[in-house]
Motif scaffolding. Sequence first.
Motif, PDB file in Angstrom:
ATOM      1  N   ASP A   1       0.804  -1.223   0.000  1.00 45.49           N
ATOM      2  CA  ASP A   1       0.000   0.000   0.000  1.00 45.49           C
ATOM      3  C   ASP A   1       0.841   1.280   0.000  1.00 45.49           C
TER       4      ASP A   1
ATOM      5  N   TYR B   1      -4.941 -10.515   6.577  1.00 48.95           N
ATOM      6  CA  TYR B   1      -4.526  -9.109   6.710  1.00 48.95           C
ATOM      7  C   TYR B   1      -4.627  -8.592   8.150  1.00 48.95           C
TER       8      TYR B   1
ATOM      9  N   TRP C   1      -4.270  -1.057   7.929  1.00 50.99           N
ATOM     10  CA  TRP C   1      -4.334  -1.174   6.479  1.00 50.99           C
ATOM     11  C   TRP C   1      -3.838   0.091   5.797  1.00 50.99           C
ATOM     12  N   ALA C   2      -4.040   0.146   4.489  1.00 52.20           N
ATOM     13  CA  ALA C   2      -3.427   1.157   3.619  1.00 52.20           C
ATOM     14  C   ALA C   2      -3.480   2.604   4.115  1.00 52.20           C
TER      15      ALA C   2
ATOM     16  N   GLU D   1     -11.754  -1.135  -4.357  1.00 52.99           N
ATOM     17  CA  GLU D   1     -11.088  -0.492  -3.223  1.00 52.99           C
ATOM     18  C   GLU D   1      -9.978   0.431  -3.733  1.00 52.99           C
ATOM     19  N   ALA D   2      -9.247   1.027  -2.778  1.00 55.84           N
ATOM     20  CA  ALA D   2      -8.027   1.792  -3.064  1.00 55.84           C
ATOM     21  C   ALA D   2      -8.257   3.021  -3.949  1.00 55.84           C
TER      22      ALA D   2
ATOM     23  N   HIS E   1       1.912  -2.348  -5.087  1.00 54.80           N
ATOM     24  CA  HIS E   1       2.519  -3.556  -4.521  1.00 54.80           C
ATOM     25  C   HIS E   1       2.179  -4.757  -5.394  1.00 54.80           C
TER      26      HIS E   1
ATOM     27  N   ARG F   1       3.271  -9.029   0.389  1.00 52.52           N
ATOM     28  CA  ARG F   1       3.418  -8.190  -0.795  1.00 52.52           C
ATOM     29  C   ARG F   1       4.660  -7.304  -0.694  1.00 52.52           C
TER      30      ARG F   1
HETATM   31  O1  FUB Z   1      -3.346  -3.894   2.778  1.00 55.43           O
HETATM   32  C1  FUB Z   1      -4.624  -4.197   3.307  1.00 55.43           C
HETATM   33  C2  FUB Z   1      -5.678  -3.926   2.294  1.00 55.43           C
HETATM   34  O2  FUB Z   1      -5.396  -4.687   1.109  1.00 55.43           O
HETATM   35  C3  FUB Z   1      -5.693  -2.503   1.815  1.00 55.43           C
HETATM   36  O3  FUB Z   1      -6.360  -1.641   2.671  1.00 55.43           O
HETATM   37  C4  FUB Z   1      -6.311  -2.685   0.468  1.00 55.43           C
HETATM   38  O4  FUB Z   1      -6.161  -1.581  -0.378  1.00 55.43           O
HETATM   39  C5  FUB Z   1      -5.548  -3.867  -0.035  1.00 55.43           C
HETATM   40  O5  FUB Z   1      -4.284  -3.461  -0.478  1.00 55.43           O
END
Ligand code: FUB
Length: 321
Positions: free
Chosen positions: A52, A77, A115-116, A218-219, A280, A292
């Motif tokens: 990310d 995650y 997360w990101a 997402e993202a 990534h 990643r």
């Molecule tokens: O890295 C965790 C989650 O996976 C991110 O928040 C998303 O964007 C994806 O990359």
Amino acid sequence: MKFKISLLFFVITLVSCKNQKNQTKEKQAEKLEVSVQKQENNPVIRHIRTADPSAHVWEDGKVWMYTSRDAEDAVNYNSMDGYRAFSSTDMVNWTDHGEVLHSKNIPWGAKGWMWAPTAIYKNNKYYLLYPHSVKGSKDDMRCGVAVSDVPQGPFKDIGWIKGVEGQWLDPCVFTDDDGKTYLYWGVREPKMALLKDNLLELAEKPRTIDYGYKNFFEASYMHKRNGIYYFSYNAGLGGFYAMGDNPYGPFEYKGGLNPKQRQDHHSIIDYKGQDYFFYHWQGWNEGSKFRRNTAIEYLYYNKDGTIKEIYATKEGVKQVQ
Ligand code: FUB
């Protein structure tokens, strides 16, 4: 006579030695060329797994990159913990400034689930905004805000953005030329709103982004070039984008940006007149969707402002002089 033959023999040996030397030199040069052509600069960070990447060119003229961290033994995650800062002046050599924020320093936050992140320079300070779960819950993800006087951190948590608690994924902040800062976020349905200058409150009701298609996952990412606003994102099966003439949209869908990358969570910068795409990928050293590594590619625009498709490479980008 004997002397003449010896002299001839000596000259022949000398010439053949010289030829051999030249051939060796040529071979060495060839080898060097091959190794230069094959130099693999991706991933750019190898001593740990990072994901990310949120890249920025800050006031000091360096490129700064804030990343989340994947554990070496990760199988989901949840275990992602601690953001890191890296800086570079040549896009190939990166200084690791270490961990800049950990879940144990977020009073309201759960362990892991970091997360990101995204970052912004505003009010003469550096801010990290990040999706993070509330203590005791994994579904109640919020957009945390942390601040530092310097880009290398550490960052101190100052709470979360009010009014949008619940399912939070992947914030992106974008400041327009008039100084207004917008927040983009969402999963499956992209949302956006103007932020107040304190970055802790929305200045208006969130809007759903019209990007002319239906593949957003997402993202969210927003950047601007030559008056064009680019809304890009990941569809779960690749990166895509749309173009518009203001930060709210509607945006016109343009198709693939990094279309073959299952998940890329990208960011885009212009550094010393060249555009770069940070993302990534999973293709290195037994990578996986939970292990990643940050990589960088060149990004090129067409004359009409559309972007040429990007594909992951091992070569990545060359060192900037
Ligand atoms: O890295 C965790 C989650 O996976 C991110 O928040 C998303 O964007 C994806 O990359």
